[in-house]
Design a protein around this motif. Structure first.
Motif, short mmCIF file in Angstrom:
data_model
loop_
_atom_site.label_atom_id
_atom_site.label_comp_id
_atom_site.label_asym_id
_atom_site.label_seq_id
_atom_site.Cartn_x
_atom_site.Cartn_y
_atom_site.Cartn_z
N UNK A 77 6.18 -13.22 -13.39
CA UNK A 77 6.59 -11.83 -13.21
C UNK A 77 5.96 -11.30 -11.92
N UNK A 78 6.77 -10.78 -11.04
CA UNK A 78 6.29 -10.27 -9.76
C UNK A 78 5.70 -8.87 -9.95
N UNK A 79 4.55 -8.64 -9.34
CA UNK A 79 3.86 -7.35 -9.47
C UNK A 79 3.78 -6.70 -8.09
N UNK A 80 4.27 -5.47 -8.03
CA UNK A 80 4.20 -4.68 -6.80
C UNK A 80 3.31 -3.46 -7.02
N UNK A 81 2.62 -3.07 -5.98
CA UNK A 81 1.96 -1.77 -5.96
C UNK A 81 2.28 -1.15 -4.61
N UNK A 82 1.65 -0.04 -4.28
CA UNK A 82 1.85 0.54 -2.96
C UNK A 82 0.50 0.95 -2.38
N UNK A 83 0.30 0.61 -1.15
CA UNK A 83 -0.92 0.99 -0.44
C UNK A 83 -0.60 2.17 0.47
N UNK A 84 -1.56 3.05 0.59
CA UNK A 84 -1.42 4.14 1.54
C UNK A 84 -0.57 5.30 1.05
N UNK A 85 -0.20 5.32 -0.23
CA UNK A 85 0.66 6.40 -0.72
C UNK A 85 -0.01 7.75 -0.59
N UNK A 86 -1.34 7.77 -0.74
CA UNK A 86 -2.06 9.03 -0.64
C UNK A 86 -3.03 9.05 0.54
N UNK A 87 -2.75 8.21 1.52
CA UNK A 87 -3.67 8.10 2.66
C UNK A 87 -3.78 9.42 3.42
N UNK A 88 -2.65 10.07 3.65
CA UNK A 88 -2.69 11.36 4.34
C UNK A 88 -3.51 12.36 3.52
N UNK A 89 -3.26 12.39 2.22
CA UNK A 89 -3.97 13.33 1.35
C UNK A 89 -5.47 13.09 1.36
N UNK A 90 -5.88 11.83 1.22
CA UNK A 90 -7.31 11.52 1.15
C UNK A 90 -8.00 11.78 2.48
N UNK A 91 -7.33 11.45 3.57
CA UNK A 91 -7.94 11.68 4.88
C UNK A 91 -8.10 13.18 5.15
N UNK A 92 -7.09 13.97 4.77
CA UNK A 92 -7.21 15.43 4.90
C UNK A 92 -8.41 15.95 4.10
N UNK A 93 -8.49 15.48 2.87
CA UNK A 93 -9.53 15.96 1.96
C UNK A 93 -10.92 15.56 2.45
N UNK A 94 -11.03 14.37 3.00
CA UNK A 94 -12.31 13.91 3.54
C UNK A 94 -12.83 14.86 4.61
N UNK A 95 -11.94 15.27 5.49
CA UNK A 95 -12.33 16.20 6.56
C UNK A 95 -12.71 17.55 5.96
N UNK A 96 -11.97 17.97 4.94
CA UNK A 96 -12.32 19.20 4.26
C UNK A 96 -13.70 19.15 3.64
N UNK A 97 -14.04 18.04 3.00
CA UNK A 97 -15.37 17.89 2.41
C UNK A 97 -16.47 17.88 3.46
N UNK A 98 -16.21 17.20 4.57
CA UNK A 98 -17.20 17.16 5.65
C UNK A 98 -17.52 18.59 6.11
N UNK A 99 -16.49 19.37 6.36
CA UNK A 99 -16.69 20.74 6.83
C UNK A 99 -17.33 21.61 5.74
#
Length: 360
Positions: free
Chosen positions: A114-136
């Motif tokens: 059975x082939x298993x797929x996932x997705x990478x980077x689906x929330x990359x924009x969201x997490x990177x935005x949030x990281x900057x928000x936490x830093x500030x």
């Protein structure tokens, strides 16, 4: 093709069904269900599964009672143990609209072809935005000032009042330089930071393209004014950051984690904050979630805490099933998918016969 979509409170099954319209195979029988439609219960159930694996719950009735001709199963957090695969004897593809695979028994799937797929980077924009928000937020006491106003206090003095930094001209250290780490570097470029990267799996060329510099973990912790974690949690990376690393940090430095709690020795981080060996931290992930009412983190006045929400935006969630379907569709039309987890399953005779039938 018979497709079973099992959504939840984050992404309903109906959204998976919409995405299925993009499959190149048009004559599909699509069944839609939702595993857990209550948001709070979903958080609790998925955290148990992420810690204990897909066998943490019995095989879901919606799988047990599904059409035995089902060939594809699309989920977000719903558990897919070996028993679920055995309940669907014609299953050929499992797709999880997330990066983590804790809810799918990949080994069992591979054994069954059975082939298993996932997705990478689906929330990359969201997490990177949030990281900057936490830093500030941590550097500038944004959350603490707001809390003080709510409590009727006009607070102007903080633990870091003598060392409150400007971001411009400082040094940012990124632990892990995949898509999220690269986006953080890109989005902070306007602050004219020096950017240091520790990631043994990324080439010097990729780092240099982001105008960053690849260094050892020791050098990064010594030099960085802000350290942000974006590594994947694996058996090898557990406890990647501990007392040794926190001891290297500047007393004015800030530590940010939007990745996984297991990457960090939480006792060591707590001690570094309690003893003010570092200036502060901003954390979105914890070994125990939700935090208990008497959590030791709540004792500290030099940490910003959020509720594991870095990757949760409407855009990231709504787009996830479409990203998943598009990648699976590459397989169906004979192209190479990006996010196939178990390519070994392609050699299984049942899988080869199924794929050949699609091309006939």
């Amino acid at each position: 093709m018979n497709i079973l979509c099992i959504g939840d409170a984050m992404i309903p099954g109906s959204q998976f069904k919409k995405a299925c319209a993009e499959f190149s195979i048009r004559k599909n029988v699509i069944t839609v269900n939702d595993w857990e439609s209550d948001w709070d219960r979903l958080q609790n159930r998925r955290l148990v599964i992420e810690k204990q694996g897909p066998d943490a719950e019995p095989v879901l009735p919606m799988i047990q009672n599904a059409d035995k001709e089902t060939e594809m199963l699309l989920v977000l957090f719903a558990p897919v143990p070996a028993g679920a695969m055995d309940a669907l004897p014609n299953l050929r593809v499992i797709g999880a609209a997330r990066a983590g695979m804790e809810n799918v028994d990949v080994q069992a799937a591979t054994e069954r072809g059975i082939l298993v797929h996932h997705i990478m980077g689906r929330n990359a924009q969201a997490v990177s935005d949030f990281t900057i928000g936490l830093l500030l937020a941590e550097a500038r006491n944004i959350a603490r000032a707001y809390t003080a106003i709510q409590q009727g206090t006009w607070r102007k003095t903080f633990v870091n009042s003598d060392i409150i930094p400007e971001i411009s001209g400082k040094t940012l250290g990124l632990i892990g330089f995949g898509y999220i780490g690269q986006l953080v570097a890109q989005k902070l470029a306007g602050f004219e930071l020096e950017i240091l990267v520790y990631d043994p799996f990324v080439s010097d060329e990729v780092v240099a393209e982001s105008r960053a510099r690849k260094v050892s973990k020791e050098e990064l912790f010594k030099q960085a004014d802000f350290v942000s974690v974006h590594a994947r949690l694996t058996e090898d990376s557990k406890g990647l950051i501990g007392r040794t690393e926190f001891a290297l940090m500047k007393p004015t430095a800030i530590f940010i984690n939007t990745a996984r709690a297991g990457l960090v020795d939480e006792d060591a981080l707590y001690d570094a904050l309690k003893q003010k060996k570092i200036a502060g931290a901003a954390l979105d992930v914890f070994s125990t979630e939700p935090l208990p009412e008497n959590s030791r983190w709540l004792e500290l006045d030099n940490v910003t805490l959020t509720t594991h929400i870095a990757g949760t935006t409407a855009d990231a969630l709504n787009n996830s099933p479409f990203l998943l379907v598009r990648d699976i569709n590459k397989l169906l039309v004979g192209e190479n998918p990006r996010f196939l987890v178990n390519p070994d399953a392609l050699q299984h005779p049942d899988t080869q016969a199924w794929l050949a039938s699609l091309q006939a």
